[in-house]
Motif scaffolding. Structure first.
Motif: not given
Length: 173
Positions: A59, A33, A39, A28, A31, A62, A24
């Motif tokens: 998370l 994000r 990260y 992200a 994307e 998000l 996930r």
């Protein structure tokens, strides 16, 4: 994704739960994000997490993953009905780009070194005006055999898709 059942937050998470959170986080990142630094930080925390609560905390800011068919940004296909994704942890996405990146990481150092030693051999042969013994084979041969075995075993075990992408090397000015 992971929380929701009373008392579950304090329960110990499994490797599969950590992998689902890592996937996930990768999504992200793709994307936009998360930036690469965040990260990396969250990924480290995910693999160090012991409980579902620790994983869920990574998370909370998000949004859930929206399948392209249900996204307001992607045109909906008239003939294909929207299908909800299956429940459970996401399966890692296998991409050609990930495999190509992994192969480049494995083989580029080898190719660079072989190019240098062959160039040295060629220049010394030209300068001596005779074809010298092709000694670069002792560099290229054994190392190439090891890399070939690593490549075959890595591809069959899915190694390119288990590793998070490495950040591009940027030089600070």
């Amino acid at each position: 994704m992971l929380a929701g059942m009373d008392g579950r937050d304090g329960m110990r998470a499994a490797d599969a739960d950590r992998e689902a959170v890592a996937e996930r986080l990768r999504i992200a990142l793709n994307e936009g994000r998360l930036d690469l630094h965040e990260y990396d930080e969250r990924l480290r925390q995910a693999y160090a997490a012991r409980t579902y609560a620790e994983l869920e905390a990574l998370l909370t800011d998000l949004p859930p993953v929206t399948p392209p068919q249900r996204s307001g940004l992607a045109p909906a296909a008239a003939s294909a009905p929207a299908v909800d994704p299956p429940a459970g942890p996401p399966v890692p996405v296998t991409t050609r780009g990930g495999t190509a990146r992994w192969l480049a990481e494995v083989w580029l150092p080898y190719l660079n070194v072989v190019a240098v030693v062959v160039t040295i051999w060629a220049v010394t042969s030209l300068l001596s005006r005779e074809l010298l013994y092709f000694w670069p084979v002792w560099v290229a041969g054994p190392w190439g055999a090891v890399l070939l075995i690593r490549t075959v075993t890595g591809l069959t075990s899915g190694e390119p898709h288990r590793k998070p992408p490495k950040p591009d090397n940027c030089q600070a000015g």
